[in-house]
Design an enzyme around this catalytic site. Structure first.
Site, PDB file in Angstrom:
ATOM      1  N   HIS A 128       0.016 102.017 -79.395  1.00  0.00           N
ATOM      2  CA  HIS A 128       0.534 100.925 -78.562  1.00  0.00           C
ATOM      3  C   HIS A 128       1.843 101.311 -77.879  1.00  0.00           C
ATOM      4  O   HIS A 128       2.159 100.802 -76.807  1.00  0.00           O
ATOM      5  CB  HIS A 128       0.718  99.654 -79.398  1.00  0.00           C
ATOM      6  CG  HIS A 128      -0.582  98.963 -79.708  1.00  0.00           C
ATOM      7  ND1 HIS A 128      -1.295  99.223 -80.852  1.00  0.00           N
ATOM      8  CD2 HIS A 128      -1.298  98.052 -79.001  1.00  0.00           C
ATOM      9  CE1 HIS A 128      -2.403  98.492 -80.835  1.00  0.00           C
ATOM     10  NE2 HIS A 128      -2.437  97.770 -79.734  1.00  0.00           N
ATOM     11  N   TYR A 163      -3.422  97.089 -73.302  1.00  0.00           N
ATOM     12  CA  TYR A 163      -4.072  96.888 -72.001  1.00  0.00           C
ATOM     13  C   TYR A 163      -3.070  96.909 -70.850  1.00  0.00           C
ATOM     14  O   TYR A 163      -3.476  96.894 -69.694  1.00  0.00           O
ATOM     15  CB  TYR A 163      -4.896  95.594 -71.999  1.00  0.00           C
ATOM     16  CG  TYR A 163      -6.029  95.679 -72.975  1.00  0.00           C
ATOM     17  CD1 TYR A 163      -7.048  96.603 -72.784  1.00  0.00           C
ATOM     18  CD2 TYR A 163      -6.054  94.897 -74.115  1.00  0.00           C
ATOM     19  CE1 TYR A 163      -8.062  96.739 -73.702  1.00  0.00           C
ATOM     20  CE2 TYR A 163      -7.074  95.020 -75.038  1.00  0.00           C
ATOM     21  CZ  TYR A 163      -8.070  95.944 -74.831  1.00  0.00           C
ATOM     22  OH  TYR A 163      -9.075  96.084 -75.743  1.00  0.00           O
ATOM     23  N   HIS A 198     -15.008  95.789 -70.448  1.00  0.00           N
ATOM     24  CA  HIS A 198     -13.899  96.004 -71.379  1.00  0.00           C
ATOM     25  C   HIS A 198     -12.814  96.823 -70.674  1.00  0.00           C
ATOM     26  O   HIS A 198     -13.115  97.829 -70.021  1.00  0.00           O
ATOM     27  CB  HIS A 198     -14.467  96.749 -72.585  1.00  0.00           C
ATOM     28  CG  HIS A 198     -13.517  96.929 -73.715  1.00  0.00           C
ATOM     29  ND1 HIS A 198     -12.375  97.682 -73.607  1.00  0.00           N
ATOM     30  CD2 HIS A 198     -13.543  96.453 -74.975  1.00  0.00           C
ATOM     31  CE1 HIS A 198     -11.742  97.649 -74.764  1.00  0.00           C
ATOM     32  NE2 HIS A 198     -12.423  96.924 -75.606  1.00  0.00           N
ATOM     33  N   ASP A 217       2.798 100.978 -83.341  1.00  0.00           N
ATOM     34  CA  ASP A 217       2.165 102.247 -83.705  1.00  0.00           C
ATOM     35  C   ASP A 217       2.234 103.160 -82.482  1.00  0.00           C
ATOM     36  O   ASP A 217       2.581 102.710 -81.384  1.00  0.00           O
ATOM     37  CB  ASP A 217       0.721 102.035 -84.185  1.00  0.00           C
ATOM     38  CG  ASP A 217      -0.124 101.286 -83.184  1.00  0.00           C
ATOM     39  OD1 ASP A 217      -0.184 101.716 -82.026  1.00  0.00           O
ATOM     40  OD2 ASP A 217      -0.732 100.261 -83.552  1.00  0.00           O
TER      41      ASP A 217
END
Lengths: 351, 481
Positions: free
Chosen positions: B400, B348, B291, B397
């Site tokens: 992010h 990411y 991940h 938000d």
């Protein structure tokens, strides 16, 4: 406003379902009034509750200055937290504390402090653990992406010493969100805690998850964990290796541009200490340097580049495969494929 | 065997016609739940910028088509449909930069983050335990945008003085139990806010004891007492030990001592090593799925343990890791996803994009596609109303916003590990992260103008360099606790 709408995935990276809440709650902040669409019971207070009259709540102390990102708590939340701080300060573990934690969790399921204190209370009181799991089930289904709930469950099941019913529960959760990281991680914990590695049903269930969506990398990861990853570095037997290779090849034939089984195949070969060339002819079904217009999988080209690089005097073919990737079949990663080309000449120098 | 057919990839001119007619696209946007509150107008004929974008997107598509549809491919197809208009055109009607891509909406993002530091109504009780994060994301985002945040210094110190636990470490707020994630976010916020009184408000001695309670015999760390053990813990603990210059010996009351461990770093590298998964990525804990966010935690942890060239190569299979990281870049979107076969998500940009500086310090430079990432962030991740987001159709938000900006910084700046810098700082005790510097801007094939460039960000601590070095300096100069 449905809490099942949990989507924003990364919330779980650190603490709980923050991001999705943010999405929902931003609306509130931008002018909607807090007339909830939750079918909420009327607010519950403790100051006029006979059962709590011996407790002096510890109110929140914000000191002299207004804190950043302060929440104007509702009276209900604020009061309940005041009573929680009080019982925590006096180390009280009781039925009424369980009720209090349930109340706060209903208002804020991401409150790790409350979950931890609840777990401790259950343990101190010697409460029937099965009851706790039954209470937990609907809560977990409502708050899929929450670290606390899953950890709490793990604590309870660990103490209970039996995984009975857990596989079914996990499957039910995955029906709602088939790649949920917490759920899969919990399943891996179950396998390890209760030594389910050789449980045939576990492997069959994993297979059914892959059948349902051959691109579900979480399911492939679970398979690897069962077959190899969780087994403390023991290499797979010849029979298992053969079975896994055949199984994975079938999966690739269903959708050859799916990276999960290609990675899986390489993982199996590595664990079995077999060279990648073991599957050379299979890879060439999907990509043949002689027919550069008919490539059916960029991952096959990637694998072939590795295989050629391992062969005597075949760096040129490896380069050709990497060039095809860089210029035509996967150009967004051109820098990476060129880096791989650089490694080829490095290993030549080393040899 | 069903042999998949190679697609007759849609030719650019056809896509151009779609753009020119305009109708299809507007319907796509308005009838989905995604972005329903935004109104987009018919943009008429394709501008030269749009034509260039469309041609580019065609170039980076993988020209292989698969017939089999599954839940994964359907979600991916639907998502791409929503994102593409933002990569092709300019539905937000932002001013374009000289490359035909949306300019960084600096002012809007600043206002958005300032607002995030403000009060929240009672309905936000669910983020009561996450307030340290919100403050960190907002302060870090603001500094990345070039804002002076010193006006928040005193309130930052005050806010976290309330969240500091008497037994050590920080919780989410007043009366909450100490937690490693909260301690991490609190300490980074305090370091960013800066100032001796701010640094001085951190009780290092109790923090050291708290960390001692988190250390596990297998080498990892739990997030809180009785809580989960995962790679976030290993990373957060190392950040705190290093930034606060804490002793590496375990305190006498650390339970790990009873298991024969003596220092915080005992068995740690090996534990991180066990988190590298079969496909090369890094997972939350041994056996879990690889991940992106956990990859950053693992690499960050190792980059504090020692020079990346040594620790990364010692504890990880680097070629396999690089293969996995590289595969995270989505095409044609250009942004990153967090796992194999998952969707692109702006956060990411940092969790994976930010790994590159660390990995390149252990290998070689120029392995990844910075321009494509920059394109995704500027064109698709900026919210019309300010702040940055996961993807078009999602709301922005603070989380992010912070991590898109950090990813943009990683794409724009060259962060280099240099043994020769900061002599006299970090000579003992987890000093490796004080050897980083920004060595100019990345200038080849960029997608941004000078005005789109965000600030320099320390690649391990993810706060400004100044904050990192001043904070460590303060604690090195301090005698005892």
């Amino acid at each position: 406003m449905s809490l099942q709408l949990i989507r924003s995935f990364i919330a779980n990276i650190f603490l709980s379902p923050f991001a999705f809440l943010r999405i929902i709650l931003l609306r509130l902040r931008k002018g909607f009034t807090y007339t909830s669409e939750y079918t909420m019971p009327p607010p519950k207070f403790y100051h006029d509750d006979e059962a709590w009259k011996d407790v002096e709540p510890l109110p929140q102390d914000d000191g002299g200055m207004h804190p950043l990102a302060a929440i104007a708590y509702t009276e209900e939340y604020s009061e309940a937290m005041g009573y929680l701080r009080a019982v925590m300060a006096s180390n009280e573990f009781s039925e009424r504390v369980l009720g209090l934690t349930e109340h706060i969790i209903s208002m804020n399921p991401a409150h790790y402090t409350v979950w931890l204190y609840r777990a401790k209370t259950i343990s101190e009181l010697g409460k029937p653990l099965q009851d706790e799991i039954e209470w937990l089930n609907p809560t977990a289904l409502k708050h899929l992406k929450n670290y606390q709930i899953w950890h709490h469950r793990q604590t309870i099941i660990d103490a209970l010493g039996s995984p009975e019913g857990e596989a079914e529960f996990v499957s039910q959760m995955l029906e709602k969100d088939e790649k949920n990281y917490h759920v899969w991680s919990y399943r891996q914990w179950l396998v390890k805690r209760f030594d389910l590695f050789d449980n045939l049903e576990e492997l069959q269930w994993t297979e059914s998850m892959i059948d349902a969506d051959v691109r579900n990398n979480s399911a492939w990861n679970h398979r690897y964990y069962l077959v190899i990853g969780g087994r403390e570095g023991h290499a797979p037997s010849e029979e298992v290796t053969k079975r896994e290779i055949e199984y994975t090849k079938e999966a690739i034939r269903k959708a050859s541009q799916n990276q999960s089984p290609w990675n899986y195949l390489k993982g199996i070969l590595r664990a079995a200490q077999l060279p990648k060339s073991t599957i050379k002819s299979f890879a060439t079904e999907f990509a043949d340097l002689e027919a550069p217009d008919d490539v059916y999988s960029s991952h096959a080209l990637d694998l072939l580049a590795d295989i050629y690089a391992e062969e005597e005097n075949n760096k040129e073919s490896a380069e050709k495969a990497l060039d095809l990737l860089a210029t035509r079949y996967d150009p967004i990663r051109a820098n990476y494929w060129n880096y791989r080309k650089g490694l080829l000449s490095q290993s030549e120098v080393a040899a | 065997m069903t042999v998949p057919l190679r697609s007759s990839a849609q030719v650019p001119s056809e896509r151009l016609e779609e753009i020119i007619s305009g109708e299809g696209r507007i319907e796509e946007l308005s009838d989905s739940e995604l972005g329903s509150e935004d109104e987009y107008e018919d943009m008429g004929t394709a501008t030269p910028e749009e034509q260039a974008n469309i041609a580019y997107l065609e170039c980076v598509r993988i020209p292989i088509h698969e017939d089999l549809q599954t839940s994964t491919s359907k979600t991916q197809d639907e998502t791409l449909k929503v994102i593409l208009p933002f990569l092709e055109g300019n539905p937000n009607e932002f001013t374009l930069n000289s490359h035909g891509i949306s300019q960084l909406q600096r002012k809007k993002h600043v206002l958005y983050l300032e607002d995030a530091l403000d009060d929240y109504p009672g309905g936000f009780a669910m983020m009561d335990a996450s307030r340290p994060w919100i403050i960190y994301w907002a302060l870090q985002g603001l500094t990345a945008l070039g804002e002076d945040i010193s006006e928040h210094q005193r309130r930052t110190a005050h806010t976290f003085s309330l969240a500091q636990h008497p037994d050590g470490g920080f919780g989410g707020g007043y009366g909450q139990l100490p937690h490693l994630a909260c301690s991490y976010a609190a300490t980074l916020s305090l370091a960013t806010a800066g100032g001796e009184a701010t640094y001085g408000s951190i009780n290092r001695k109790t923090m050291w004891h708290f960390l001692g309670r988190m250390k596990q015999a297998d080498g990892g760390f739990t997030m809180c007492q009785g809580g989960e053990e995962d790679i976030r813990g290993a990373f957060c603990a190392m950040v705190l030990l290093s930034l606060l210059n804490l002793p590496l010996e375990l305190p006498n009351d650390s339970p790990a001592r009873q298991q024969g461990l003596t220092t915080f770093t005992d068995n740690l590298g090996d534990w991180v090593s066990k988190c590298q998964s079969w496909d090369g990525g890094i997972s939350a804990a041994p056996g879990n799925e690889a991940h992106g966010a956990y990859a950053f935690c693992g690499l960050g942890c190792l980059s504090i343990l020692g020079a990346p060239k040594e620790t990364l190569n010692k504890y990880l299979d680097i070629p396999l890791l690089v293969h996995w990281m590289s595969s995270r870049q989505c095409t044609p979107e250009g942004g990153y996803n967090g796992r194999t076969n998952k969707l692109v998500d702006g956060c990411y940009s940092h969790w994976v994009g930010g790994c590159w500086s660390l990995v390149e310090a252990a290998t070689t430079t120029g392995i990844w596609n910075r321009a494509a990432l920059g394109r995704y962030i500027l064109a698709a991740a900026q919210d019309k109303k300010g702040g940055l987001r996961d993807k078009p159709g999602k709301r922005s938000d603070a989380y992010h916003t912070c991590y898109n900006l950090a990813g943009l910084s990683a794409a724009q700046h060259r962060y280099v590990y240099d043994e020769g810098i900061n002599k006299g700082l970090g000579e003992v005790g987890l000093g490796a992260p004080f050897r980083w510097k920004a060595e100019g801007l990345y200038e080849e094939d960029t997608m941004w103008d000078a005005s789109d460039v965000v600030g320099k960000i320390h690649p391990v601590f993810v706060i400004p360099f100044r904050a990192v070095y001043e904070c460590r300096r303060y604690f090195e100069d301090k005698e005892g606790f």
